[in-house]
Motif scaffolding. Structure first.
Motif, PDB file in Angstrom:
ATOM      1  N   UNK A   1       0.796  -1.222   0.000  1.00 55.61           N
ATOM      2  CA  UNK A   1       0.000   0.000   0.000  1.00 55.61           C
ATOM      3  C   UNK A   1       0.827   1.270   0.000  1.00 55.61           C
ATOM      4  N   UNK A   2       2.132   1.148  -0.037  1.00 60.73           N
ATOM      5  CA  UNK A   2       2.997   2.327   0.046  1.00 60.73           C
ATOM      6  C   UNK A   2       2.888   3.192  -1.209  1.00 60.73           C
ATOM      7  N   UNK A   3       3.024   4.495  -0.994  1.00 61.12           N
ATOM      8  CA  UNK A   3       3.146   5.461  -2.080  1.00 61.12           C
ATOM      9  C   UNK A   3       4.531   6.093  -1.998  1.00 61.12           C
ATOM     10  N   UNK A   4       5.204   6.186  -3.137  1.00 60.29           N
ATOM     11  CA  UNK A   4       6.527   6.801  -3.210  1.00 60.29           C
ATOM     12  C   UNK A   4       6.407   8.059  -4.053  1.00 60.29           C
ATOM     13  N   UNK A   5       6.653   9.211  -3.444  1.00 60.02           N
ATOM     14  CA  UNK A   5       6.498  10.495  -4.140  1.00 60.02           C
ATOM     15  C   UNK A   5       5.124  10.594  -4.804  1.00 60.02           C
ATOM     16  N   UNK A   6       4.111  10.143  -4.061  1.00 58.89           N
ATOM     17  CA  UNK A   6       2.698  10.185  -4.487  1.00 58.89           C
ATOM     18  C   UNK A   6       2.356   9.179  -5.577  1.00 58.89           C
TER      19      UNK A   6
ATOM     20  N   UNK B   1      23.025   0.084   8.381  1.00 59.75           N
ATOM     21  CA  UNK B   1      22.950   1.227   7.461  1.00 59.75           C
ATOM     22  C   UNK B   1      21.500   1.492   7.087  1.00 59.75           C
ATOM     23  N   UNK B   2      21.044   2.731   7.311  1.00 60.89           N
ATOM     24  CA  UNK B   2      19.653   3.077   7.075  1.00 60.89           C
ATOM     25  C   UNK B   2      19.459   3.785   5.739  1.00 60.89           C
ATOM     26  N   UNK B   3      18.183   3.859   5.330  1.00 61.44           N
ATOM     27  CA  UNK B   3      17.784   4.573   4.120  1.00 61.44           C
ATOM     28  C   UNK B   3      16.774   5.657   4.502  1.00 61.44           C
ATOM     29  N   UNK B   4      16.513   6.563   3.559  1.00 58.80           N
ATOM     30  CA  UNK B   4      15.596   7.671   3.839  1.00 58.80           C
ATOM     31  C   UNK B   4      14.158   7.211   4.063  1.00 58.80           C
TER      32      UNK B   4
ATOM     33  N   UNK C   1      12.571  -0.892  -4.134  1.00 54.35           N
ATOM     34  CA  UNK C   1      13.180   0.363  -3.687  1.00 54.35           C
ATOM     35  C   UNK C   1      12.075   1.352  -3.338  1.00 54.35           C
ATOM     36  N   UNK C   2      12.184   1.967  -2.159  1.00 49.86           N
ATOM     37  CA  UNK C   2      11.143   2.868  -1.698  1.00 49.86           C
ATOM     38  C   UNK C   2      11.618   4.307  -1.498  1.00 49.86           C
TER      39      UNK C   2
ATOM     40  N   UNK D   1      19.246  19.398 -20.327  1.00 50.18           N
ATOM     41  CA  UNK D   1      17.955  19.136 -20.964  1.00 50.18           C
ATOM     42  C   UNK D   1      18.159  18.571 -22.367  1.00 50.18           C
ATOM     43  N   UNK D   2      19.099  19.121 -23.102  1.00 54.24           N
ATOM     44  CA  UNK D   2      19.355  18.647 -24.467  1.00 54.24           C
ATOM     45  C   UNK D   2      19.834  17.202 -24.463  1.00 54.24           C
ATOM     46  N   UNK D   3      20.685  16.845 -23.502  1.00 58.77           N
ATOM     47  CA  UNK D   3      21.182  15.465 -23.435  1.00 58.77           C
ATOM     48  C   UNK D   3      20.062  14.489 -23.110  1.00 58.77           C
ATOM     49  N   UNK D   4      19.215  14.879 -22.182  1.00 55.37           N
ATOM     50  CA  UNK D   4      18.176  13.956 -21.728  1.00 55.37           C
ATOM     51  C   UNK D   4      17.032  13.819 -22.726  1.00 55.37           C
ATOM     52  N   UNK D   5      16.902  14.781 -23.627  1.00 61.66           N
ATOM     53  CA  UNK D   5      15.841  14.708 -24.641  1.00 61.66           C
ATOM     54  C   UNK D   5      16.368  14.276 -26.000  1.00 61.66           C
ATOM     55  N   UNK D   6      17.640  13.964 -26.072  1.00 61.72           N
ATOM     56  CA  UNK D   6      18.242  13.479 -27.320  1.00 61.72           C
ATOM     57  C   UNK D   6      17.894  11.995 -27.473  1.00 61.72           C
ATOM     58  N   UNK D   7      17.154  11.677 -28.525  1.00 63.59           N
ATOM     59  CA  UNK D   7      16.679  10.305 -28.720  1.00 63.59           C
ATOM     60  C   UNK D   7      17.822   9.290 -28.670  1.00 63.59           C
ATOM     61  N   UNK D   8      18.994   9.684 -29.158  1.00 65.12           N
ATOM     62  CA  UNK D   8      20.128   8.748 -29.178  1.00 65.12           C
ATOM     63  C   UNK D   8      20.537   8.331 -27.764  1.00 65.12           C
ATOM     64  N   UNK D   9      20.247   9.170 -26.772  1.00 65.99           N
ATOM     65  CA  UNK D   9      20.656   8.879 -25.400  1.00 65.99           C
ATOM     66  C   UNK D   9      19.638   8.032 -24.629  1.00 65.99           C
ATOM     67  N   UNK D  10      18.354   8.142 -24.993  1.00 64.72           N
ATOM     68  CA  UNK D  10      17.354   7.392 -24.221  1.00 64.72           C
ATOM     69  C   UNK D  10      16.728   6.235 -24.978  1.00 64.72           C
ATOM     70  N   UNK D  11      16.911   6.173 -26.294  1.00 63.10           N
ATOM     71  CA  UNK D  11      16.306   5.092 -27.083  1.00 63.10           C
ATOM     72  C   UNK D  11      16.874   3.744 -26.633  1.00 63.10           C
ATOM     73  N   UNK D  12      15.983   2.794 -26.379  1.00 65.31           N
ATOM     74  CA  UNK D  12      16.409   1.473 -25.938  1.00 65.31           C
ATOM     75  C   UNK D  12      16.591   1.349 -24.439  1.00 65.31           C
ATOM     76  N   UNK D  13      16.416   2.449 -23.699  1.00 66.95           N
ATOM     77  CA  UNK D  13      16.503   2.399 -22.233  1.00 66.95           C
ATOM     78  C   UNK D  13      15.094   2.292 -21.647  1.00 66.95           C
ATOM     79  N   UNK D  14      15.012   1.967 -20.370  1.00 69.90           N
ATOM     80  CA  UNK D  14      13.716   1.816 -19.690  1.00 69.90           C
ATOM     81  C   UNK D  14      13.199   3.195 -19.289  1.00 69.90           C
ATOM     82  N   UNK D  15      12.620   3.907 -20.248  1.00 73.68           N
ATOM     83  CA  UNK D  15      12.173   5.282 -19.988  1.00 73.68           C
ATOM     84  C   UNK D  15      10.979   5.330 -19.035  1.00 73.68           C
ATOM     85  N   UNK D  16      10.318   4.180 -18.809  1.00 73.10           N
ATOM     86  CA  UNK D  16       9.170   4.174 -17.896  1.00 73.10           C
ATOM     87  C   UNK D  16       9.570   3.814 -16.471  1.00 73.10           C
ATOM     88  N   UNK D  17      10.863   3.760 -16.170  1.00 77.39           N
ATOM     89  CA  UNK D  17      11.296   3.575 -14.783  1.00 77.39           C
ATOM     90  C   UNK D  17      10.899   4.782 -13.940  1.00 77.39           C
ATOM     91  N   UNK D  18      10.901   4.596 -12.613  1.00 79.84           N
ATOM     92  CA  UNK D  18      10.669   5.713 -11.697  1.00 79.84           C
ATOM     93  C   UNK D  18      11.965   6.498 -11.576  1.00 79.84           C
TER      94      UNK D  18
END
Length: 317
Positions: free
Chosen positions: A12-17, A179-182, A229-230, A272-289
């Protein structure tokens, strides 16, 4: 005798809503697959079944289905309440469920009766000690109980432990030096610390409360960590289930198997330009949190909305 050690499901946990319920359902199915492959004799769930003491109906239904799947496999399942759980709700129906192999910890009343299992090497006694505070223990003893170490030490001292048997303790506390986490609840000044020496009578201590998998002083005192991961402080961690195999007295083998989530929780950094460059994100798990840090010196108008076109599960910017 083999056990799978789990803890801190936080159903039932919510992470960043963002609701984690579908991800939790996915990972519990993965755990059932591991149970089918490994065929353990028992499954341990060391507290924080739910994220709230009054969990949402969907979280209760999810855990109910998980227990039914385990019961169908004729396993012995040991569940204790953690600091996020209501001990009364976890204990509800426990005497009825015992017959199905599902053992829910009762509310602490100063006594703990072990559940005994047999194999070719003799008896394994499993003791279930739910999350307790010094005030819980003071009600049932005349000793001066001021610290968490005092409380756990007192509770353990009242157990009629047969040291010829192999003994497992399932509990939910913060062991000094872990060792603790947030995403964990932290007491001011570390007042909830429990010293590891109190666990000496046991062949294995299955701990819950800390979200990163780790041993505490010795291999036989272990946190298995959360199955997911929470928080972003856990982004670099590798989640897993812990296997514990008890041979003859004194022989304990511990191993882990990775858990691969439906969506990973990751951090990205760049312009912003690097992260929106298709060559950098194509084939990666863009739907990750994702937690994205932009390195641009100038503000990017509507950056969050524009980045979510590419990264739909962007949690933090």
């Amino acid at each position: 005798m083999k056990f799978i050690h789990l803890s801190d499901l936080h159903l039932g946990k919510r992470v960043n809503e963002y609701s984690m319920l579908e991800d939790q359902e996915y990972i519990l199915k993965k755990i059932i697959n591991i149970v089918d492959a490994e065929k353990p004799d028992g499954v341990i769930i060391a507290g924080d079944v739910y994220d709230k003491s009054v969990p949402a109906a969907e979280a209760v239904q999810l855990f109910d289905n998980f227990l039914v799947q385990l019961a169908k496999r004729k396993l012995e399942v040991f569940v204790i309440s953690g600091n996020h759980d209501s001990p009364e709700r976890i204990a509800f129906g426990s005497r009825i469920m015992d017959a199905s192999g599902i053992h829910m910890s009762p509310v602490y009343n100063g006594k703990i009766v072990p559940f005994s299992m047999q194999d070719e090497y003799g008896t394994v006694d499993v003791y279930m000690l739910p999350f307790i505070k010094p005030a819980h223990v003071r009600r049932f003893c005349d000793d001066e109980i001021t610290t968490y170490t005092d409380a756990i030490n007192n509770a353990i001292s009242k157990l009629s432990i047969n040291h010829d048997n192999r003994n497992i303790l399932v509990t939910h506390q913060f062991v000094t030096g872990s060792s603790r986490s947030e995403s964990e609840e932290i007491s001011v000044g570390g007042s909830d610390n429990v010293d590891a020496y109190v666990f000496e009578p046991f062949d294995y201590v299955a701990l819950g409360h800390i979200h990163s998998p780790q041993n505490c002083g010795s291999e036989h005192i272990r946190y298995c960590g959360t199955p997911l991961k929470y928080s972003f402080s856990e982004a670099s961690q590798h989640k897993s289930v812990t296997f514990v195999e008890l041979g003859e007295k004194g022989s304990v083998t511990i191993a882990a198997e990775p858990l691969v989530p439906r969506h990973d929780l990751r951090e990205l950094r760049g312009s912003y330009m690097e992260l929106t460059d298709r060559r950098n994100y194509e084939g990666t798990a863009v739907d990750d949190y994702l937690h994205i840090t932009l390195t641009d010196e100038q503000d990017i108008p509507e950056a969050l909305a524009r980045l979510r076109v590419i990264y739909p599960n962007l949690m933090q910017l």
